[in-house]
Design a protein around this motif. Sequence first.
Motif, PDB file in Angstrom:
ATOM      1  N   GLY A  40       0.828  -1.200   0.000  1.00  0.00           N
ATOM      2  CA  GLY A  40       0.000   0.000   0.000  1.00  0.00           C
ATOM      3  C   GLY A  40       0.859   1.244   0.000  1.00  0.00           C
ATOM      4  N   SER A  78       1.914  -0.099  -4.950  1.00  0.00           N
ATOM      5  CA  SER A  78       1.756  -0.586  -3.574  1.00  0.00           C
ATOM      6  C   SER A  78       2.759  -1.682  -3.246  1.00  0.00           C
ATOM      7  N   LEU A 177      -8.095  -0.111   3.939  1.00  0.00           N
ATOM      8  CA  LEU A 177      -8.359   0.655   2.718  1.00  0.00           C
ATOM      9  C   LEU A 177      -9.828   0.500   2.336  1.00  0.00           C
ATOM     10  N   TYR A 180     -11.148   1.373  -3.492  1.00  0.00           N
ATOM     11  CA  TYR A 180     -10.076   1.312  -4.474  1.00  0.00           C
ATOM     12  C   TYR A 180     -10.681   1.183  -5.870  1.00  0.00           C
ATOM     13  N   ALA A 227      -0.481   8.950   3.650  1.00  0.00           N
ATOM     14  CA  ALA A 227      -0.498   8.431   2.280  1.00  0.00           C
ATOM     15  C   ALA A 227      -0.134   9.517   1.277  1.00  0.00           C
ATOM     16  N   ARG A 232       0.673   9.229  -2.639  1.00  0.00           N
ATOM     17  CA  ARG A 232      -0.520   8.455  -2.971  1.00  0.00           C
ATOM     18  C   ARG A 232      -1.793   9.272  -2.660  1.00  0.00           C
ATOM     19  N   TRP A 235      -5.063   7.355  -2.402  1.00  0.00           N
ATOM     20  CA  TRP A 235      -5.250   6.702  -1.116  1.00  0.00           C
ATOM     21  C   TRP A 235      -5.767   7.698  -0.083  1.00  0.00           C
TER      22      TRP A 235
END
Length: 245
Positions: A40, A78, A177, A180, A227, A232, A235
């Motif tokens: 991740g 990730s 998470l 996605y 994140a 990211r 994320w």
Amino acid sequence: MQIAAISDVHGNLAALNAVLADIASRGVDTIVNLGDIVSGGLFPRETADRLIPLGLPTIRGNHERQLLTLETDRMGASDRHAAAELRRDQLDWIAAMPETLRLADDVLLVHGTPGSDLTYFLETVTPQGLRAATLEEIEERAGTVDAAIILCGHTHIARVVRLGDGRTIVNPGSVGLPAYADALPFPHVAESGSPHARYAIVTRGEEGWSAELIQVAYDWDAAARDAEARGRPEWGHALRTGRVG
């Protein structure tokens, strides 16, 4: 007997700690881990260090398999992040994980389905996107597995389905998470709709097994900032909202 099932931590240490604390307050007999643990945009090394001493019954997910089998230049972001962070002893811990695991006679742990760590068990991807799987699709994926309870992960969507023969499939949702996007086999999104960390408790009583889906609050804004600091932003949005941006 009570079993707490966690899945899809994806290196989100803050969410993992919140879930483990909530589980500890409930006095369950066993905690099991259904894979996709460290890959991740957050803290793979620290997540492994948190879990290894616990010695939980743990199976590998598709991301663990990818970490062990893919060259770095073939990995997604990730897995590359996890591969760069993990120590040799942590990779050895992952390599020792089985693909599936029997817990007692009537509980089976899988990541996707009994036959695949990539196939969704309780959802189906179509050219139009993600939908709940039909009972017939789920029964086909369960096959002749004789477990009364099958615990699965992978889709990050918490759901319980009881088959006509009494077998029950439980997806606890994702600890780390809540949403996605994926491109295979067709572009689709999986969204829980809120930023909570999720897990499940299954209980064996006089009338068989029952399941409770649980969501836990934690500091998801801080996780989102972590994140984003690691490049990211997608994320960050998912962690704050439970939705794909």
